[in-house]
Design an enzyme around this catalytic site. Sequence first.
Site, PDB file in Angstrom:
ATOM      1  N   ARG B  48       0.824  -1.209   0.000  1.00 17.67           N
ATOM      2  CA  ARG B  48       0.000   0.000   0.000  1.00 17.67           C
ATOM      3  C   ARG B  48       0.855   1.255   0.000  1.00 17.67           C
ATOM      4  O   ARG B  48       0.508   2.259  -0.568  1.00 17.67           O
ATOM      5  CB  ARG B  48      -0.931  -0.003   1.226  1.00 17.67           C
ATOM      6  CG  ARG B  48      -2.242  -0.717   0.952  1.00 17.67           C
ATOM      7  CD  ARG B  48      -3.180  -0.593   2.132  1.00 17.67           C
ATOM      8  NE  ARG B  48      -2.506  -1.041   3.361  1.00 17.67           N
ATOM      9  CZ  ARG B  48      -3.116  -1.122   4.552  1.00 17.67           C
ATOM     10  NH1 ARG B  48      -4.370  -0.765   4.670  1.00 17.67           N
ATOM     11  NH2 ARG B  48      -2.469  -1.552   5.612  1.00 17.67           N
ATOM     12  N   ARG B  49       2.001   1.184   0.726  1.00 19.17           N
ATOM     13  CA  ARG B  49       2.860   2.366   0.848  1.00 19.17           C
ATOM     14  C   ARG B  49       4.176   2.121   0.135  1.00 19.17           C
ATOM     15  O   ARG B  49       5.119   1.595   0.735  1.00 19.17           O
ATOM     16  CB  ARG B  49       3.094   2.673   2.329  1.00 19.17           C
ATOM     17  CG  ARG B  49       1.835   3.238   3.024  1.00 19.17           C
ATOM     18  CD  ARG B  49       2.088   3.379   4.502  1.00 19.17           C
ATOM     19  NE  ARG B  49       2.330   2.064   5.105  1.00 19.17           N
ATOM     20  CZ  ARG B  49       2.940   1.867   6.269  1.00 19.17           C
ATOM     21  NH1 ARG B  49       3.409   2.887   6.943  1.00 19.17           N
ATOM     22  NH2 ARG B  49       3.081   0.646   6.746  1.00 19.17           N
ATOM     23  N   LYS B 107      -6.970 -15.938   8.078  1.00 24.83           N
ATOM     24  CA  LYS B 107      -7.961 -16.761   8.787  1.00 24.83           C
ATOM     25  C   LYS B 107      -9.383 -16.236   8.636  1.00 24.83           C
ATOM     26  O   LYS B 107     -10.327 -16.986   8.472  1.00 24.83           O
ATOM     27  CB  LYS B 107      -7.616 -16.878  10.257  1.00 24.83           C
ATOM     28  CG  LYS B 107      -7.500 -15.543  10.943  1.00 24.83           C
ATOM     29  CD  LYS B 107      -6.949 -15.666  12.354  1.00 24.83           C
ATOM     30  CE  LYS B 107      -6.549 -14.297  12.856  1.00 24.83           C
ATOM     31  NZ  LYS B 107      -5.258 -13.839  12.381  1.00 24.83           N
ATOM     32  N   ILE B 138       2.565 -23.664  13.818  1.00 26.70           N
ATOM     33  CA  ILE B 138       2.300 -25.042  14.219  1.00 26.70           C
ATOM     34  C   ILE B 138       1.686 -25.806  13.056  1.00 26.70           C
ATOM     35  O   ILE B 138       0.628 -25.442  12.563  1.00 26.70           O
ATOM     36  CB  ILE B 138       1.344 -25.113  15.422  1.00 26.70           C
ATOM     37  CG1 ILE B 138       1.801 -24.184  16.537  1.00 26.70           C
ATOM     38  CG2 ILE B 138       1.206 -26.532  15.909  1.00 26.70           C
ATOM     39  CD1 ILE B 138       0.816 -24.089  17.689  1.00 26.70           C
ATOM     40  N   GLY B 189       3.442  -5.704  23.878  1.00 31.39           N
ATOM     41  CA  GLY B 189       3.205  -5.928  22.451  1.00 31.39           C
ATOM     42  C   GLY B 189       2.457  -7.216  22.141  1.00 31.39           C
ATOM     43  O   GLY B 189       2.307  -7.586  20.985  1.00 31.39           O
ATOM     44  N   GLU B 192      -3.017  -5.909  20.926  1.00 26.83           N
ATOM     45  CA  GLU B 192      -3.091  -4.706  20.111  1.00 26.83           C
ATOM     46  C   GLU B 192      -3.792  -3.593  20.889  1.00 26.83           C
ATOM     47  O   GLU B 192      -4.442  -3.838  21.907  1.00 26.83           O
ATOM     48  CB  GLU B 192      -3.851  -5.010  18.827  1.00 26.83           C
ATOM     49  CG  GLU B 192      -3.100  -6.036  17.977  1.00 26.83           C
ATOM     50  CD  GLU B 192      -3.764  -6.266  16.629  1.00 26.83           C
ATOM     51  OE1 GLU B 192      -4.211  -5.287  16.010  1.00 26.83           O
ATOM     52  OE2 GLU B 192      -3.838  -7.439  16.213  1.00 26.83           O
ATOM     53  N   ASP B 203     -11.084 -13.842  16.802  1.00 24.17           N
ATOM     54  CA  ASP B 203      -9.946 -14.481  16.140  1.00 24.17           C
ATOM     55  C   ASP B 203      -9.995 -16.000  16.328  1.00 24.17           C
ATOM     56  O   ASP B 203      -9.848 -16.765  15.375  1.00 24.17           O
ATOM     57  CB  ASP B 203      -8.651 -13.901  16.734  1.00 24.17           C
ATOM     58  CG  ASP B 203      -7.412 -14.602  16.235  1.00 24.17           C
ATOM     59  OD1 ASP B 203      -6.924 -14.238  15.154  1.00 24.17           O
ATOM     60  OD2 ASP B 203      -6.928 -15.521  16.924  1.00 24.17           O
ATOM     61  N   LYS B 207     -10.626 -19.380  13.590  1.00 22.52           N
ATOM     62  CA  LYS B 207      -9.778 -20.575  13.546  1.00 22.52           C
ATOM     63  C   LYS B 207     -10.590 -21.835  13.840  1.00 22.52           C
ATOM     64  O   LYS B 207     -10.365 -22.890  13.251  1.00 22.52           O
ATOM     65  CB  LYS B 207      -8.622 -20.415  14.528  1.00 22.52           C
ATOM     66  CG  LYS B 207      -7.658 -19.296  14.090  1.00 22.52           C
ATOM     67  CD  LYS B 207      -6.752 -18.845  15.221  1.00 22.52           C
ATOM     68  CE  LYS B 207      -5.789 -17.758  14.763  1.00 22.52           C
ATOM     69  NZ  LYS B 207      -5.042 -17.152  15.892  1.00 22.52           N
ATOM     70  N   GLY B 306       3.292 -14.094  15.065  1.00 25.61           N
ATOM     71  CA  GLY B 306       4.616 -13.509  14.888  1.00 25.61           C
ATOM     72  C   GLY B 306       5.074 -13.649  13.448  1.00 25.61           C
ATOM     73  O   GLY B 306       4.676 -14.569  12.741  1.00 25.61           O
TER      74      GLY B 306
END
Lengths: 430, 430
Positions: B48-49, B107, B138, B189, B192, B203, B207, B306
């Site tokens: 996008r940038r 997902k 995993i 961190g 969010e 989320d 899944k 991650g």
Amino acid sequence: MMRTRPLKVALLGCGVVGSEVARIMTTHADDLAARIGAPVELAGVAVRRPGKVREGIPAELITTDATALVKRGDIDVVVEVIGGIEPARTLITTAFAHGASVVSANKALLAQEGADLHAAAEQHGRDLYYEAAVAGAIPLIRPLRESLAGDKVNRVLGIVNGTTNFILDKMDSTGAGYQEALDEATALGYAEADPTADVEGFDAAAKAAILAGIAFHTRVRLDDVYREGMTEVTAADFVSAREMGCTIKLLAICERAEDGGSVTARVHPAMIPLTHPLASVRGAYNAVFVESDAAGQLMFYGPGAGGSPTASAVLGDLVAVCRNRLNGATGPGESAYAALPVSSMGEVVTRYHISLDVADKPGVLAQVATVFAEHGVSIDTVRQQGKHGEASLVVVTHRASDAALGGTVEALRKLDTVRGVASIMRVEGE
Amino acid sequence: MMRTRPLKVALLGCGVVGSEVARIMTTHADDLAARIGAPVELAGVAVRRPGKVREGIPAELITTDATALVKRGDIDVVVEVIGGIEPARTLITTAFAHGASVVSANKALLAQEGADLHAAAEQHGRDLYYEAAVAGAIPLIRPLRESLAGDKVNRVLGIVNGTTNFILDKMDSTGAGYQEALDEATALGYAEADPTADVEGFDAAAKAAILAGIAFHTRVRLDDVYREGMTEVTAADFVSAREMGCTIKLLAICERAEDGGSVTARVHPAMIPLTHPLASVRGAYNAVFVESDAAGQLMFYGPGAGGSPTASAVLGDLVAVCRNRLNGATGPGESAYAALPVSSMGEVVTRYHISLDVADKPGVLAQVATVFAEHGVSIDTVRQQGKHGEASLVVVTHRASDAALGGTVEALRKLDTVRGVASIMRVEGE
């Protein structure tokens, strides 16, 4: 979508695993057909004792002539669950030559003859799958070979023998000695009458060879695997382990050297911290811990043996091989392009826990410390306990090579003030 | 053996995951080529940038026109790591129409539009792989879809959200309340700025839908998944859990009904015994426990999110899809032949831990017990604690349907002697 001509499967061996494979093929025929895209049919079952009653298997499928069965020419997949080197090896290569793909659960054969078998499969354009050969039902070979195909695996640390894990877990939880725990494992059917293959680490070494080869994309032969059994682990070792915040497991360890230029594979008892995921693997369960560059730390856990779990792995492979066949393709074959040398045990670098019986007099600790220093082995901690004119010294080292540690121990034994080396145990998983 | 014309890869998105995919494709190019059987080449990167500096990615590969990139016609594999529904959906279907296979980590999209995307892939004879969409690095989708293809999965019980596991683990180990633990997760961190998608279970629900569909060979839409967040779990709940020998986890649970005729999928906090392998999953790690007929109990453990772990999963898929392409074949597509109905939460059967604040006078326990009995909910244990004229009753039930439990609680609230229902928590993993 569904093809109507069934894929034909020949089953070699109809013991605990084979009979379960046959049973599931029958009871789950519709599911298997839907997942494969064509029905699968049991076309023949080779056994040694044809007279035995085999529930659910039509008598006309039973044969004692395994060679004739794999030579029939109309067999799509041969499932080999007889174990051992011969006649399994010849039957598998004959199967390839007559157009069949092969699913095997034979760890000894794969560890010893894997390269030749893969070459034969490739020569004939057929598949050789063997998920069941390592850690029973636990999906391990497929994840290593496929899921991590874009990653760089640096270490595989596994509990891959259920019998020895049962014995060590029993010793840990009850304080029992080795013999007592083995007796219980035997009584409960977790250990065989002759437990040598398990307790001396032969079974785990075969699995380590297979895992190392797949993980590092190189060839690791059974002879390349350093092997030390767990028959000399004592109740006192577990007490020492607890003092370190550890337990003891028989581990299969496959490592890439830090410079990436070589690999090692070994099986031996080791202390691992109680906080490590492998420490809580109980009873006869298996688990394999994998460390890779990008994925980080993964663990795969489950039953490592038994008829049903092994059959589950065999059938997963059977579905994959059948799908490949319908696609006119083959799955990934041997990947040994890295061709890394396998270093000897002397070059393995790890930490050590050493218990020494020493004379209880001034200067002993200095003497002992000097020997470690002379061999370049750095000491992390020392604990000294005196009792009745004798004392024990527990030394935990920093990382050192096995060769350096071996030289240290040899020199320690020569000291007058060292009455004996009570135990040496590697410390892993930190 | 090695084909010299490289396979061309288009990367959609170059954030945390995408930049790591590009980095590994460059640094591990030789390994990837050896494992695939042909070199792979990054042919374009849609961002996008465009002004941002992207180390290691040649500027001429960067484009803001993702549509033109997937329409080029010479792209073999499109890697989609932009997330969200649009434009990802349209880009993926456009990629299929122009001859590319797709690897996705999306997902939300897979959970909502999986069936249509699979249909598009099949229509064009291309692959759709998405190992990275569930539980990061995993290996889970491949084991479920392939390793267990010959088995019958009955239950999937998973910790599939690292943020909430970090928070719950912190509450468990320190006695912190929800807000305090969330604040720490945000500071580190792990959460969010707007943690809604994680802490409200959205989320995990996406899944769960994907896992249930693959595990049971049926179609499970996101709307089919019952969802309850973990924002109301209190420090007191952890105290209650400890008294039961349990901890609390946010679980995604996919189950086949005992009669096999339907399935359920749900996400909610639940007590699980400390002896269960999932109980010891710490910090932001993920783990998924699978129960099947033949394999028994398996667990898959690792980092669930991650950049690097997700990239590992994406690259594993990339290798597989490239191999399929060289073979002129495709891997397993959607398997939804079982077409099982998805039952509502009311039909889920499990155990419950209920804390009631009640008046401390004779007959209350009898009243409460009568309400349970009238709704067909059988009580396992009751514990009564008095304090200053008030008392608390902790009831643990035997297995009962969610509908029956709901009716029970509604009736309890109407009792004069019940001052309030302090908490209701399901008990799983026994």
